[in-house]
Design an enzyme around this catalytic site. Structure first.
Site, PDB file in Angstrom:
ATOM      1  N   SER A 167       0.821  -1.205   0.000  1.00 38.87           N
ATOM      2  CA  SER A 167       0.000   0.000   0.000  1.00 38.87           C
ATOM      3  C   SER A 167       0.862   1.265   0.000  1.00 38.87           C
ATOM      4  O   SER A 167       1.652   1.490  -0.913  1.00 38.87           O
ATOM      5  CB  SER A 167      -0.965  -0.037   1.189  1.00 38.87           C
ATOM      6  OG  SER A 167      -1.912   0.996   1.112  1.00 38.87           O
ATOM      7  N   ASP A 191      -0.467  -3.713  -4.167  1.00 38.72           N
ATOM      8  CA  ASP A 191      -1.584  -2.774  -4.265  1.00 38.72           C
ATOM      9  C   ASP A 191      -1.175  -1.389  -3.768  1.00 38.72           C
ATOM     10  O   ASP A 191      -1.660  -0.903  -2.733  1.00 38.72           O
ATOM     11  CB  ASP A 191      -2.807  -3.265  -3.494  1.00 38.72           C
ATOM     12  CG  ASP A 191      -4.106  -2.706  -4.093  1.00 38.72           C
ATOM     13  OD1 ASP A 191      -4.182  -2.580  -5.327  1.00 38.72           O
ATOM     14  OD2 ASP A 191      -5.034  -2.385  -3.327  1.00 38.72           O
ATOM     15  N   HIS A 262      -8.055  -5.005  -0.935  1.00 35.23           N
ATOM     16  CA  HIS A 262      -6.754  -4.347  -0.814  1.00 35.23           C
ATOM     17  C   HIS A 262      -5.677  -5.333  -0.365  1.00 35.23           C
ATOM     18  O   HIS A 262      -4.566  -5.351  -0.914  1.00 35.23           O
ATOM     19  CB  HIS A 262      -6.880  -3.196   0.176  1.00 35.23           C
ATOM     20  CG  HIS A 262      -5.706  -2.266   0.206  1.00 35.23           C
ATOM     21  ND1 HIS A 262      -5.079  -1.804  -0.926  1.00 35.23           N
ATOM     22  CD2 HIS A 262      -5.054  -1.682   1.253  1.00 35.23           C
ATOM     23  CE1 HIS A 262      -4.097  -0.984  -0.594  1.00 35.23           C
ATOM     24  NE2 HIS A 262      -4.050  -0.901   0.717  1.00 35.23           N
TER      25      HIS A 262
END
Length: 455
Positions: A167, A191, A262
């Site tokens: 992330s 991601d 996610h």
């Protein structure tokens, strides 16, 4: 003890003694842990971030050792200067809790390769208010770069570093790469964060110039993840948005449901490290084109499809490397997530009314199904289906006419139905059945008799 035995003992001690001593010392030390951050601690430490580093190796896979560049000179350090180094960087933590997945990923990496795993712990700077966390990420990258600079003095080479960022951690890794002018060996973005980064300049986010090779896995590009390609190769799983198995009914809490898409990038990457099955991406302009069966090979990479995992450059052999190349793949809902891409082609006679069919591919223990809406202005339909088993293990194909009684075609004449697996190195012939009549309420089925080749 004879002189000969003393000599043998001395040799064994010289070779193994240091390692044994270090192992004993390491076990005596208390295992290091990532931080947790309360609101009070966040207010106290946010200004200086409190970044720390943890080290795991095959000699201490279950008990992390605190790591700093000064420890490289200590006999108790388990860091191996001659091994590659994986650097794991977590992302935003809304509740200030330590990321529980870090240890599992570290151990998966150590099972796959004999490496140093350095975990960057910046929980104090990554917690609570997202907009303030984004203000911190470059400072964290600067602190990491100081550590890397010092490690270079002891012989660590930039090309041996592989950063894995989850992330927001992916953009931290990207900025470290920027500071080293793209000389870092590899960056993998799991991601990469989207909010406040989609429109950002490449200097401020992960991009292909940040390392010698950059790959990214996209699984939540419509919410927490970024929707644009950021690497040399970008894997968009199931289109990069909604992931199979992330339905609301599967989760006891709303938080688990919200982050499921996610976090799927992490879980798929971790699963790929055990090598149980390949997760191969196919280059295509868009997900829609991919699903329509218009992208069936990897000729853009000279026939070698990119693969998620630790293969050098994701297995790509072309030079120069592509930039921001989108590749697509379908996955299943559970680990190891691998699915076989099956191209389904249906050729029907012209229809008087619209129709709907359901095609089921069945093996002994599992199956997959696909619904197709047939229109009066088209006779050929192509779609890609995710199937958990290889084409050569499909036993039965079933077609049902599922249309409504009065508003759909009562009988459908299928000129041919064919299934083929792609990408296929052996260019296997498709399985086809011709001249089928399907009435409403009477499913048609056909059994295949075939055996998979074993190499």
């Amino acid at each position: 003890m004879t002189l000969r035995n003393k000599y043998i003992f001395l040799c064994v001690y010289l070779v193994c003694g240091t390692s044994l001593v270090q192992s004993v010392v390491a076990k005596q030390e208390e295992c290091a842990e990532l931080n947790n951050s309360t609101w009070q601690e966040y207010r106290q430490y946010r200004a200086n971030l409190q970044v720390q580093y943890l080290l795991l190796t095959r000699r201490n896979p279950d008990c992390a050792q605190k790591f700093e560049w000064e420890s490289l000179t200590k006999e108790t350090s388990l860091f191996n200067l001659f091994s590659p180094t994986k650097v794991i960087i977590h992302g935003y933590s809304a509740l200030g809790s330590r990321p529980s997945w870090v240890k599992d990923l570290s151990q998966a990496l150590l099972r796959a390769q004999d490496v140093n795993v350095v975990v960057v712990d910046w929980v104090y700077g990554a917690s609570f208010a997202y907009n303030l966390v984004v203000e911190n990420y470059k400072e964290v990258a600067v602190q990491i770069s100081v550590l890397i600079n010092e490690m270079q003095k002891y012989g660590c080479k930039l090309e041996t570093f592989h950063f894995i960022g989850m992330s927001l951690g992916a953009h931290v890794a990207g900025f470290v790469g920027t500071l080293f002018e793209g000389k870092i060996g590899r960056i993998t973005g799991l991601d990469p964060a989207g909010p406040m980064f989609k429109g950002a300049d490449t200097y401020d986010r992960l991009d292909p110039s940040d390392a010698q090779f950059v790959d990214a896995i996209h699984t939540d590009s419509d919410y927490f993840g970024i929707s644009i390609p950021v690497g040399h190769v970008d894997f968009f799983l199931n289109g990069g948005k909604d992931q199979t198995g992330c339905a609301r009914s599967r989760f006891p809490t709303m938080y688990g449901y919200v982050i499921c898409d996610h976090m799927r990038a992490l879980h798929v990457y971790q699963s790929s490290l055990n090598g149980s099955c390949p997760l191969v991406g196919v280059p295509c302009q868009s997900y829609e084109e991919f699903l329509k069966g218009r992208c069936l090979d990897c000729d853009a990479f000279k026939g070698k499809c990119p693969q998620i995992g630790l293969s050098i450059n994701s297995g790509i052999a072309v030079s120069p490397l592509p930039k921001e190349q989108k590749v697509f793949l379908l996955t299943t809902s559970l680990s190891p997530f691998c699915a076989h891409h099956i191209l389904l082609e249906l050729n029907v006679s012209p229809l008087d009314k619209s129709a709907e069919v359901e095609v089921i591919l069945r093996t002994e223990n599992t199956g997959s199904q696909q619904r197709l809406r047939l229109q009066t202005d088209s006779t050929v339909y192509r779609t890609v289906v995710a199937h958990p088993i290889a084409l050569c293990q499909i036993n039965t194909i079933i077609i049902k006419n599922t249309g409504a009684r009065f508003y759909r075609q009562s009988e459908i004449h299928v000129r041919s139905v064919c299934v083929s697996e792609f990408p296929s190195a052996r260019r296997e012939e498709p399985l086809c059945v011709n001249n089928i009549h399907i009435r409403r309420g009477t499913p048609w089925s056909h059994d295949f008799v075939q055996v998979c080749d074993i190499f």
